[in-house]
Design a protein around this motif. Structure first.
Motif, mmCIF file in Angstrom:
data_model
loop_
_atom_site.group_PDB
_atom_site.id
_atom_site.type_symbol
_atom_site.label_atom_id
_atom_site.label_comp_id
_atom_site.label_asym_id
_atom_site.label_seq_id
_atom_site.Cartn_x
_atom_site.Cartn_y
_atom_site.Cartn_z
ATOM 1 N N UNK A 1 -16.047 -9.761 -6.740
ATOM 2 C CA UNK A 1 -16.151 -8.824 -5.620
ATOM 3 C C UNK A 1 -17.002 -7.598 -5.951
ATOM 4 N N UNK A 2 -17.166 -7.292 -7.225
ATOM 5 C CA UNK A 2 -17.971 -6.139 -7.614
ATOM 6 C C UNK A 2 -19.474 -6.391 -7.443
ATOM 7 N N UNK A 3 -19.858 -7.630 -7.225
ATOM 8 C CA UNK A 3 -21.272 -7.972 -7.043
ATOM 9 C C UNK A 3 -21.823 -7.274 -5.789
ATOM 10 N N UNK A 4 -23.049 -6.829 -5.859
ATOM 11 C CA UNK A 4 -23.724 -6.157 -4.750
ATOM 12 C C UNK A 4 -24.218 -7.197 -3.739
ATOM 13 N N UNK A 5 -23.561 -7.255 -2.604
ATOM 14 C CA UNK A 5 -23.923 -8.229 -1.577
ATOM 15 C C UNK A 5 -24.972 -7.684 -0.601
ATOM 16 N N UNK A 6 -25.917 -6.932 -1.113
ATOM 17 C CA UNK A 6 -26.933 -6.350 -0.233
ATOM 18 C C UNK A 6 -27.794 -7.417 0.446
ATOM 19 N N UNK A 7 -27.741 -8.634 -0.048
ATOM 20 C CA UNK A 7 -28.483 -9.728 0.588
ATOM 21 C C UNK A 7 -27.612 -10.526 1.558
ATOM 22 N N UNK A 8 -26.404 -10.018 1.880
ATOM 23 C CA UNK A 8 -25.494 -10.755 2.752
ATOM 24 C C UNK A 8 -26.225 -11.142 4.035
ATOM 25 N N UNK A 9 -26.278 -12.443 4.288
ATOM 26 C CA UNK A 9 -27.005 -12.959 5.440
ATOM 27 C C UNK A 9 -26.020 -13.574 6.431
ATOM 28 N N UNK A 10 -26.106 -13.131 7.660
ATOM 29 C CA UNK A 10 -25.254 -13.691 8.706
ATOM 30 C C UNK A 10 -25.753 -15.102 9.002
ATOM 31 N N UNK A 11 -24.912 -16.078 8.738
ATOM 32 C CA UNK A 11 -25.270 -17.478 8.973
ATOM 33 C C UNK A 11 -24.891 -17.910 10.394
ATOM 34 N N UNK A 12 -23.777 -17.390 10.877
ATOM 35 C CA UNK A 12 -23.326 -17.635 12.250
ATOM 36 C C UNK A 12 -22.995 -16.267 12.828
ATOM 37 N N UNK A 13 -23.787 -15.788 13.796
ATOM 38 C CA UNK A 13 -23.481 -14.488 14.398
ATOM 39 C C UNK A 13 -22.184 -14.573 15.197
ATOM 40 N N UNK A 14 -21.685 -13.423 15.632
ATOM 41 C CA UNK A 14 -20.464 -13.429 16.431
ATOM 42 C C UNK A 14 -20.595 -14.470 17.537
#
Length: 168
Positions: free
Chosen positions: A22-35
């Motif tokens: 969880x400490x990893x920087x998820x700055x590349x988090x990509x929305x795969x399925x939008x709301x």
């Protein structure tokens, strides 16, 4: 910022605890399925109507083992079929961070606790949970009652999960 190639993960030591993952920087988090879901207008991606005064937010996240991606993808397909057919679902979204050991995040908004519990206790979900334990390095989740007029964010999810970890 460009995501670190998945192959580069092999050069880094794999974390051994949920806290380290969880400490990893998820700055590349990509929305795969939008709301998406019954409460979302498919043409605009916006809420069809205001959120209820009180609703339940549920989230889970995990870090699949590299050899488990294909099996996890199939499990996700089965889970999504179950999810989209559940009474009481308002909306859900899903995201992945490649540079954080392919962390996978799910975020769903439910009318009430009963609707969420129905999904969590469904045969499809229980089967996926049993299989996921062998397919993932680590997994975590939480839920809370919300009164916010806006949909929750993955930043809020990370903050709530961090608080939950500190309270253990």
């Amino acid at each position: 910022m460009t995501a670190e190639p998945i192959a580069d993960l092999a050069s880094r030591p794999v974390p051994t605890t949920v806290e380290e993952f969880a400490a990893c920087d998820e700055s590349d988090l990509e929305i795969m399925v939008p709301w998406t879901g019954p409460g979302i207008d498919p043409e605009t991606g916006a809420l069809k109507a205001p959120l209820p005064d009180t609703y339940v937010v549920a989230t889970s996240g995990g870090w699949p083992k590299p050899n488990a991606i294909e099996v996890a993808t199939e499990l996700n397909r089965v889970l999504l079929e179950e999810l989209w057919g559940r009474e009481g679902l308002i909306a859900a979204t899903f995201a992945i961070s490649q540079k954080c050991w392919m962390s996978s995040r799910a975020l769903a908004v439910w009318e009430d606790e009963e609707a969420l519990t129905g999904f969590l206790q469904s045969e499809g979900h229980m089967n996926a949970v049993r299989k996921t334990k062998k397919l993932a390095y680590a997994w975590e989740g939480t839920r809370w009652v919300s009164h916010s007029p806006t949909l929750p964010t993955f930043d809020e999810v990370r903050a709530r999960l961090a608080q939950q970890r500190r309270n253990k």
